[in-house]
Design a protein around this motif. Sequence first.
Motif, mmCIF file in Angstrom:
data_model
loop_
_atom_site.group_PDB
_atom_site.id
_atom_site.type_symbol
_atom_site.label_atom_id
_atom_site.label_comp_id
_atom_site.label_asym_id
_atom_site.label_seq_id
_atom_site.Cartn_x
_atom_site.Cartn_y
_atom_site.Cartn_z
ATOM 1 N N ARG A 3 29.346 49.259 57.075
ATOM 2 C CA ARG A 3 29.446 48.309 58.302
ATOM 3 C C ARG A 3 29.855 46.929 57.552
ATOM 4 O O ARG A 3 29.351 46.489 56.638
ATOM 5 N N LEU A 4 30.970 46.185 58.254
ATOM 6 C CA LEU A 4 31.711 45.021 57.507
ATOM 7 C C LEU A 4 30.658 43.876 57.739
ATOM 8 O O LEU A 4 29.964 43.773 58.951
ATOM 9 N N VAL A 44 42.839 43.364 50.680
ATOM 10 C CA VAL A 44 43.017 43.077 49.095
ATOM 11 C C VAL A 44 42.192 41.797 48.860
ATOM 12 O O VAL A 44 41.277 41.969 48.084
ATOM 13 N N PRO A 45 42.744 40.705 49.128
ATOM 14 C CA PRO A 45 41.917 39.521 48.939
ATOM 15 C C PRO A 45 40.747 39.181 49.425
ATOM 16 O O PRO A 45 39.825 38.392 48.736
ATOM 17 N N VAL A 46 40.568 39.679 50.629
ATOM 18 C CA VAL A 46 39.004 39.802 51.033
ATOM 19 C C VAL A 46 37.835 40.539 50.183
ATOM 20 O O VAL A 46 36.782 40.156 50.229
ATOM 21 N N SER A 47 38.512 41.653 49.631
ATOM 22 C CA SER A 47 37.763 42.581 48.840
ATOM 23 C C SER A 47 37.263 41.691 47.612
ATOM 24 O O SER A 47 36.075 41.794 46.982
ATOM 25 N N LEU A 48 38.203 41.024 46.911
ATOM 26 C CA LEU A 48 38.230 40.158 45.802
ATOM 27 C C LEU A 48 37.325 39.093 46.022
ATOM 28 O O LEU A 48 36.785 38.336 44.818
ATOM 29 N N ARG A 49 37.306 38.385 47.212
ATOM 30 C CA ARG A 49 36.580 37.062 47.270
ATOM 31 C C ARG A 49 35.367 36.773 46.676
ATOM 32 O O ARG A 49 35.226 35.831 45.904
ATOM 33 N N PRO A 50 34.342 37.738 46.913
ATOM 34 C CA PRO A 50 32.849 37.549 46.203
ATOM 35 C C PRO A 50 32.876 37.736 44.681
ATOM 36 O O PRO A 50 31.920 37.523 44.089
ATOM 37 N N LEU A 51 33.974 38.273 44.168
ATOM 38 C CA LEU A 51 33.923 38.838 42.798
ATOM 39 C C LEU A 51 34.690 37.652 41.886
ATOM 40 O O LEU A 51 34.607 37.782 40.469
ATOM 41 N N ASP A 202 37.142 50.685 52.323
ATOM 42 C CA ASP A 202 35.934 50.401 52.446
ATOM 43 C C ASP A 202 35.352 49.042 51.232
ATOM 44 O O ASP A 202 35.354 49.293 49.849
ATOM 45 N N LEU A 203 35.280 47.856 51.862
ATOM 46 C CA LEU A 203 35.233 46.713 50.987
ATOM 47 C C LEU A 203 33.890 46.962 50.138
ATOM 48 O O LEU A 203 33.792 46.413 48.900
ATOM 49 N N SER A 204 32.720 47.421 50.434
ATOM 50 C CA SER A 204 31.687 47.665 49.878
ATOM 51 C C SER A 204 32.017 48.602 48.371
ATOM 52 O O SER A 204 31.569 48.251 47.347
ATOM 53 N N GLY A 209 33.073 49.469 42.931
ATOM 54 C CA GLY A 209 33.969 49.887 41.581
ATOM 55 C C GLY A 209 34.397 48.748 40.538
ATOM 56 O O GLY A 209 34.682 48.990 39.424
ATOM 57 N N LEU A 210 34.728 47.529 41.053
ATOM 58 C CA LEU A 210 35.471 46.571 40.580
ATOM 59 C C LEU A 210 34.253 45.371 39.993
ATOM 60 O O LEU A 210 34.702 45.011 38.746
ATOM 61 N N ALA A 211 33.243 45.318 40.255
ATOM 62 C CA ALA A 211 32.190 44.287 39.919
ATOM 63 C C ALA A 211 31.880 44.661 38.437
ATOM 64 O O ALA A 211 32.063 43.571 37.698
#
Length: 257
Positions: A3-4, A44-51, A202-204, A209-211
Amino acid sequence: MDRLSDDDLALLLLIRSFELKLLDLFERGELNGTTHTCLGQEYVPVSLRPLLREPDWVFSNHRGHGHYLARFGDPEGLLAEIMGRKGAVCEGVGGSQHLRRGRYLSTGVQGQSLPVAAGVALRLKRYEPGALACVHIGDGTWGEGAVYEALNLAQLWRLPLLVVVEHNGIAQSTPTALQMAGTIEGRARAFGIAHHHVDGFDLSRIRAGLAPLIDSLRADPRPLIVEFATHRLGPHSKGDDTRPPGFPRTDWYAAYR
């Protein structure tokens, strides 16, 4: 798919609404110049924001409204900039594509951001360990020689450079298969640069995977290429959409790989 969160959903909707409003303003003749929306690529930028962290630099491109909004959450300043109104981010001289705010820089010149980002990454490595330079490019930019010069130096000098490729399958009006030989992963491998492929929305899952990869990049600097298999829902610019019906959701990436 998880869930977002409310924050992620709000930002996704903000970017989508902003881009749709721009197209509406152009259609009504209230906006001049040019603009390139990121409809379909907002995640794309939303998924990266907290990283990404405050000391990090972000380098954007011609399709960069979502990158700016994910960084600053400032639709008023961005719209004022595009329309040349009071309160504009760059006093109205940058328009849609050429923005500078703090450690954020965008350009409409394809390939220009990578060598600049490499230079910034070199400074960060020397004077601000742990910070990185994140640069967004598209699949069409891989036809520019500056991309390879920058990647060569980034790998030789082990720079903290995060290259985010938004691979939407078409470069302006030319499908990837007609303008790129080989693959982005193969080109990364030629320089010995790590490559990470992102498929899905899936943002989570994307962040999980990126963190660790980005954390490792910060601790032991070296470039990383992250390739998002995404799609562009809107036209290249305001209304020049030459794709056949159904193109955004065809299995172009599987064929390309």
